[in-house]
Design an enzyme around this catalytic site. Structure first.
Site, PDB file in Angstrom:
ATOM      1  N   ARG A 111       0.828  -1.206   0.000  1.00 58.55           N
ATOM      2  CA  ARG A 111       0.000   0.000   0.000  1.00 58.55           C
ATOM      3  C   ARG A 111       0.862   1.256   0.000  1.00 58.55           C
ATOM      4  O   ARG A 111       0.397   2.334  -0.391  1.00 58.55           O
ATOM      5  CB  ARG A 111      -0.916   0.014   1.232  1.00 58.55           C
ATOM      6  CG  ARG A 111      -1.890  -1.138   1.287  1.00 58.55           C
ATOM      7  CD  ARG A 111      -2.476  -1.305   2.684  1.00 58.55           C
ATOM      8  NE  ARG A 111      -3.279  -0.162   3.091  1.00 58.55           N
ATOM      9  CZ  ARG A 111      -3.742   0.011   4.326  1.00 58.55           C
ATOM     10  NH1 ARG A 111      -3.445  -0.865   5.285  1.00 58.55           N
ATOM     11  NH2 ARG A 111      -4.474   1.065   4.611  1.00 58.55           N
ATOM     12  N   ASP A 148      -8.186   6.366  13.188  1.00 58.58           N
ATOM     13  CA  ASP A 148      -8.433   5.152  12.416  1.00 58.58           C
ATOM     14  C   ASP A 148      -9.660   4.485  13.036  1.00 58.58           C
ATOM     15  O   ASP A 148     -10.157   4.890  14.098  1.00 58.58           O
ATOM     16  CB  ASP A 148      -7.201   4.250  12.471  1.00 58.58           C
ATOM     17  CG  ASP A 148      -7.105   3.292  11.281  1.00 58.58           C
ATOM     18  OD1 ASP A 148      -8.103   3.131  10.552  1.00 58.58           O
ATOM     19  OD2 ASP A 148      -6.031   2.688  11.101  1.00 58.58           O
ATOM     20  N   LYS A 183      -2.661   9.463   5.738  1.00 58.23           N
ATOM     21  CA  LYS A 183      -2.691   8.487   6.825  1.00 58.23           C
ATOM     22  C   LYS A 183      -1.432   7.619   6.772  1.00 58.23           C
ATOM     23  O   LYS A 183      -0.775   7.546   5.738  1.00 58.23           O
ATOM     24  CB  LYS A 183      -3.955   7.628   6.730  1.00 58.23           C
ATOM     25  CG  LYS A 183      -4.032   6.711   5.498  1.00 58.23           C
ATOM     26  CD  LYS A 183      -5.349   5.952   5.474  1.00 58.23           C
ATOM     27  CE  LYS A 183      -5.355   4.929   4.355  1.00 58.23           C
ATOM     28  NZ  LYS A 183      -6.665   4.232   4.243  1.00 58.23           N
ATOM     29  N   HIS A 184      -1.052   6.995   7.941  1.00 55.30           N
ATOM     30  CA  HIS A 184      -1.674   7.015   9.261  1.00 55.30           C
ATOM     31  C   HIS A 184      -0.708   7.730  10.194  1.00 55.30           C
ATOM     32  O   HIS A 184       0.322   7.162  10.536  1.00 55.30           O
ATOM     33  CB  HIS A 184      -1.914   5.604   9.773  1.00 55.30           C
ATOM     34  CG  HIS A 184      -2.662   4.711   8.835  1.00 55.30           C
ATOM     35  ND1 HIS A 184      -2.056   4.079   7.742  1.00 55.30           N
ATOM     36  CD2 HIS A 184      -3.966   4.325   8.815  1.00 55.30           C
ATOM     37  CE1 HIS A 184      -2.951   3.338   7.114  1.00 55.30           C
ATOM     38  NE2 HIS A 184      -4.128   3.468   7.727  1.00 55.30           N
ATOM     39  N   HIS A 222      -5.497  -4.262  13.115  1.00 55.61           N
ATOM     40  CA  HIS A 222      -6.863  -4.778  13.182  1.00 55.61           C
ATOM     41  C   HIS A 222      -6.994  -5.838  14.273  1.00 55.61           C
ATOM     42  O   HIS A 222      -8.098  -6.108  14.754  1.00 55.61           O
ATOM     43  CB  HIS A 222      -7.273  -5.382  11.837  1.00 55.61           C
ATOM     44  CG  HIS A 222      -7.353  -4.379  10.724  1.00 55.61           C
ATOM     45  ND1 HIS A 222      -6.262  -4.045   9.958  1.00 55.61           N
ATOM     46  CD2 HIS A 222      -8.392  -3.640  10.259  1.00 55.61           C
ATOM     47  CE1 HIS A 222      -6.630  -3.138   9.059  1.00 55.61           C
ATOM     48  NE2 HIS A 222      -7.899  -2.877   9.217  1.00 55.61           N
TER      49      HIS A 222
END
Length: 342
Positions: A139, A251, A169-170, A182
């Site tokens: 990413r 987030d 971000k982040h 996560h």
């Protein structure tokens, strides 16, 4: 207005959601794959959100980066490349990589504008690190801060040309994470000097209208609290060293990196200095709890929110999406030629 961005449960608003949003008046909304089916359906959904308070200017966001982070997918929408593709092209031809990123972002932005989405949570300005967890991985726009900043600027510019806002971000940097936020809370033990490279792209793009925090502990700054809930990181690093004065959202508060109930997580983040609590999973009890704990926006957040709304609108120019994609792909073709020559 409640300082929160809320998710929706399905392809249309339920009666309970409509009534709740009318009363809560959140700062904005976020769409996920569960809310996406067709162009006509998404446009109807975003029009319905605007109708709740009669606001044409509304923050309706989505995670549409390209690569593996895309909520609008083929066959309805085209696929877009991951950030690492622009990194590869930059190795060969920096100016071509920047132009490809700008054209790609503008094309992607037209997809969003067409269906009434006003913001995507991109570009990813995290500096990639060897040996880190793949939660960022491809990413990212590369391992070098200035390169990440240059490509990120092109992405913001391309989105703006399409009438859409971006989100950097982040903050203050997710590239060193050894676990997936996560699922777990990462602890980054790099020194403040080392972390200067992580914050450099954010400093370069500090004029972006919106930014997002990361759920990581940085022992050099605050060993006891994740950045999202750390007044030290937010005030001294994000607002201070980086110099970011845009709308700062968390987030997703449902991520397992954080502890406590979702409303407690939101309250801790706002108390620490975040402007907006991002709650994605459309659980009415959690959303109601957030509203009860947060109350109304502060004057500072209201001003930043207004500036964020002013950052998107009609496309800045007339552009053909197919031509933009063709331009991007012609630049990517330089990679194939280089590989053949090698």
């Amino acid at each position: 207005m409640t300082p929160a961005i809320f998710g929706l449960s399905g392809l249309t608003l339920t009666a309970d959601e409509r009534a709740f949003f009318r009363e809560a008046d959140p700062a904005g909304y976020i769409l996920f794959g569960r809310n996406i089916e067709s162009r006509e359906q998404v446009r109807a959904l975003t029009d319905d959100l605007r109708s709740i308070h009669g606001r044409e200017k509304l923050l309706i966001s989505i995670d549409q980066e390209g690569g593996r982070v895309a909520r609008m997918k083929p066959p309805v929408w085209p696929a877009y490349p991951a950030g690492a593709m622009f990194d590869r092209l930059f190795d060969l031809a920096p100016a071509s990589a920047i132009e490809a990123a700008r054209a790609n972002a503008e094309a992607l932005g037209h997809d969003l504008f067409e269906v009434g989405i006003t913001c995507t949570h991109a570009p990813v300005l995290d500096v990639r690190q060897h040996g880190a967890h793949d939660v960022i991985g491809d990413r990212a726009y590369g391992f070098e801060p200035l390169r990440v900043a240059a490509i990120g600027r092109a992405v913001l510019d391309g989105l703006a040309r399409a009438g859409v806002a971006g989100t950097i971000k982040h903050m203050p940097g997710h590239g060193r994470s050894q676990v997936d936020t996560h699922k777990e809370l990462p602890t980054v033990t790099a020194t403040a000097e080392e972390l200067g490279a992580d914050i450099a792209p954010f400093r370069a793009l500090r004029d972006a209208p919106m930014g997002m925090t990361g759920h990581l502990v940085f022992t050099a700054w605050d060993a006891s609290r994740p950045a999202t809930q750390s007044p030290i990181v937010i005030e001294q690093v994000i607002r201070g060293a980086i110099g970011f004065d845009g709308l700062l959202m968390t987030d997703d508060l449902d991520m397992e990196a954080l502890s406590g109930t979702v409303p407690e997580r939101a309250e801790a983040a706002i108390r620490a200095g975040c402007d907006i609590a991002l709650n994605c999973w459309a659980k009415l009890d959690d959303m109601a709890g957030i509203c009860a704990r947060l109350g109304a926006m502060s004057a500072a957040t209201t001003a930043r929110h207004a500036r964020a709304l002013a950052s998107f609108g009609k496309p800045q120019r007339s552009a053909d999406q197919a031509e933009l994609v063709a331009r991007r792909d012609a630049l990517f073709a330089l990679l194939d030629g280089a590989e053949v020559r090698a």
